[in-house]
Enzyme design. Structure first.
Site, PDB file in Angstrom:
ATOM      1  N   THR A  12     -70.683 -14.785   6.902  1.00  0.00           N
ATOM      2  CA  THR A  12     -70.365 -13.381   6.600  1.00  0.00           C
ATOM      3  C   THR A  12     -69.506 -12.748   7.678  1.00  0.00           C
ATOM      4  O   THR A  12     -68.589 -11.981   7.389  1.00  0.00           O
ATOM      5  CB  THR A  12     -71.673 -12.573   6.463  1.00  0.00           C
ATOM      6  OG1 THR A  12     -72.364 -13.043   5.319  1.00  0.00           O
ATOM      7  CG2 THR A  12     -71.409 -11.095   6.312  1.00  0.00           C
ATOM      8  N   SER A  54     -72.398 -20.651   5.047  1.00  0.00           N
ATOM      9  CA  SER A  54     -73.340 -21.628   5.634  1.00  0.00           C
ATOM     10  C   SER A  54     -74.245 -22.276   4.594  1.00  0.00           C
ATOM     11  O   SER A  54     -74.924 -23.249   4.881  1.00  0.00           O
ATOM     12  CB  SER A  54     -74.159 -20.999   6.762  1.00  0.00           C
ATOM     13  OG  SER A  54     -75.180 -20.180   6.267  1.00  0.00           O
ATOM     14  N   THR A  85     -75.461 -16.666   8.372  1.00  0.00           N
ATOM     15  CA  THR A  85     -76.876 -16.488   8.740  1.00  0.00           C
ATOM     16  C   THR A  85     -77.832 -17.310   7.876  1.00  0.00           C
ATOM     17  O   THR A  85     -78.959 -17.572   8.283  1.00  0.00           O
ATOM     18  CB  THR A  85     -77.290 -15.003   8.625  1.00  0.00           C
ATOM     19  OG1 THR A  85     -77.117 -14.576   7.276  1.00  0.00           O
ATOM     20  CG2 THR A  85     -76.483 -14.128   9.558  1.00  0.00           C
ATOM     21  N   ASP A  86     -77.382 -17.719   6.692  1.00  0.00           N
ATOM     22  CA  ASP A  86     -78.337 -18.322   5.754  1.00  0.00           C
ATOM     23  C   ASP A  86     -78.946 -19.631   6.268  1.00  0.00           C
ATOM     24  O   ASP A  86     -80.134 -19.877   6.079  1.00  0.00           O
ATOM     25  CB  ASP A  86     -77.671 -18.548   4.388  1.00  0.00           C
ATOM     26  CG  ASP A  86     -77.432 -17.232   3.660  1.00  0.00           C
ATOM     27  OD1 ASP A  86     -78.031 -16.216   4.064  1.00  0.00           O
ATOM     28  OD2 ASP A  86     -76.648 -17.212   2.698  1.00  0.00           O
TER      29      ASP A  86
END
Ligand code: ASP
Length: 326
Positions: A12, A54, A85-86
């Site tokens: 992101t 990710s 972040t995932d």
């Protein structure tokens, strides 16, 4: 001034609207244009080994990142990896096993909002990460939302808020407020030399128990892989109906690890009869206070180093980057 390598991988933080959802579009120099203050913190070089949401990051990418850091290890004082972040917690855990005893900081960060949006956490996270990478600290950490979390202890616990990550079963290493780093865990420089590992066995599967899974499904999950993590209930145990299946899998040489679906406080399979028999009869390993992300990455790493069951057991039970307190 310290010399830092920014390794940009997408996520992101580097995304823009495409008309069909956010996707990584910005390159590292674009990221840096949004944080001119970075030039006052360190001398930066950048590299972009891949450019992905990710969700698409796999163990092969963990090995690529390890290679990038190994090749550049002598040239830089620290490394910052910008990442979606995932699956950031999985990458942070994996790097903790693939790069051990690092005396230089390796920081993973990202953002909940793209760096180009007017309201975003990306700039603070990136600048905080650069500050931590220049602090003379060491180890593999996640810097996000003003928290510094050990690479083996991070979990994404919020899908939208800026404080997206939680340190599970372990205190935060440090906090960063108003550009100041306050350490909570005393600094500990490794006494051994850095080691880079190059092999993972990704033939690992996670089976989350729900009441009533068919015995055949249990067997299929186990037969499919070399290492099976069973995410059980509470402190851990296995329903009576799978004991024969479990016996077969163990005879076939599968490594079985008992984990828990409960986020806090970890497993302790000796407490109940449904768990105790696993320890005494089958000598099954358990996760104790490790996160699931760390468990999966550690199992891939351990199985990648050896096929000897005793050695797998020894590697899995050894504490690495604060992953296991028990
Ligand atoms: N889907 C994004 C990713 O993991 C989410 C994020 O970066 O926050 O790449």
């Amino acid at each position: 001034m310290k010399h830092i390598l920014l390794i940009a991988t997408g996520g992101t933080i580097a995304s823009e609207q495409t008309g069909s959802g956010l996707a990584p579009r910005l390159h590292p120099q674009d990221l840096l244009r949004h944080v001119p203050e970075a030039a006052d913190i360190c001398i930066l070089d950048t590299i972009q080994p891949f450019h992905l949401d990710s969700t698409n990051i796999s163990p092969a990418h963990w090995l690529t990142l390890t290679g990038v850091i190994e090749e550049n290890y002598e040239k830089y004082d620290g490394f910052v990896i910008s990442h979606g972040t995932d699956t950031l917690a999985y990458t942070a855990a994996a790097l903790s096993y693939l790069i051990q005893n690092t005396k230089k900081p390796i920081v993973l960060t990202g953002a909940q909002k793209p760096i180009g949006e007017s309201s975003t956490d990306a700039k603070t996270n990136l600048l905080d990460s650069l500050r931590f990478a220049c602090s003379g600290d060491c180890g593999i950490v996640v810097v996000f939302g003003g928290q510094v979390i050990a690479g083996t202890r991070a979990r994404k616990t919020r899908t939208k808020s800026y404080n997206a990550f939680t340190s599970i079963n372990f205190p935060e290493i440090a906090a960063i407020h108003d550009q100041r780093i306050v350490r909570y865990i005393p600094f500990r420089e490794p006494t051994e030399e850095p080691v880079f590992y190059h092999r993972l066995n990704t033939n690992v599967f996670l089976l989350k128990l729900i009441p009533g899974i068919a015995q055949e499904a249990f067997t299929l999950a186990g037969e499919f892989c070399d290492g099976l993590v069973i995410e059980s209930y509470g402190v851990g145990g296995i329903p009576d109906v799978y004991l024969d299946e479990l016996d077969d899998l163990i005879k076939k040489g599968k490594t079985i690890i008992m984990a828990t679906q409960v986020t806090q406080e970890g497993s302790d399979i000796k407490v109940y009869e449904v768990g105790e028999r696993l320890k005494t009869r089958y000598r099954i390993l358990e996760t104790y206070d490790m996160t699931l992300e760390a468990t999966v990455a550690k199992l891939m790493w351990a199985l990648g180093q050896t096929e000897d069951p005793a050695e797998i057991r020894r590697l899995f039970c050894k504490s690495v980057n604060y992953d296991l307190l028990f």
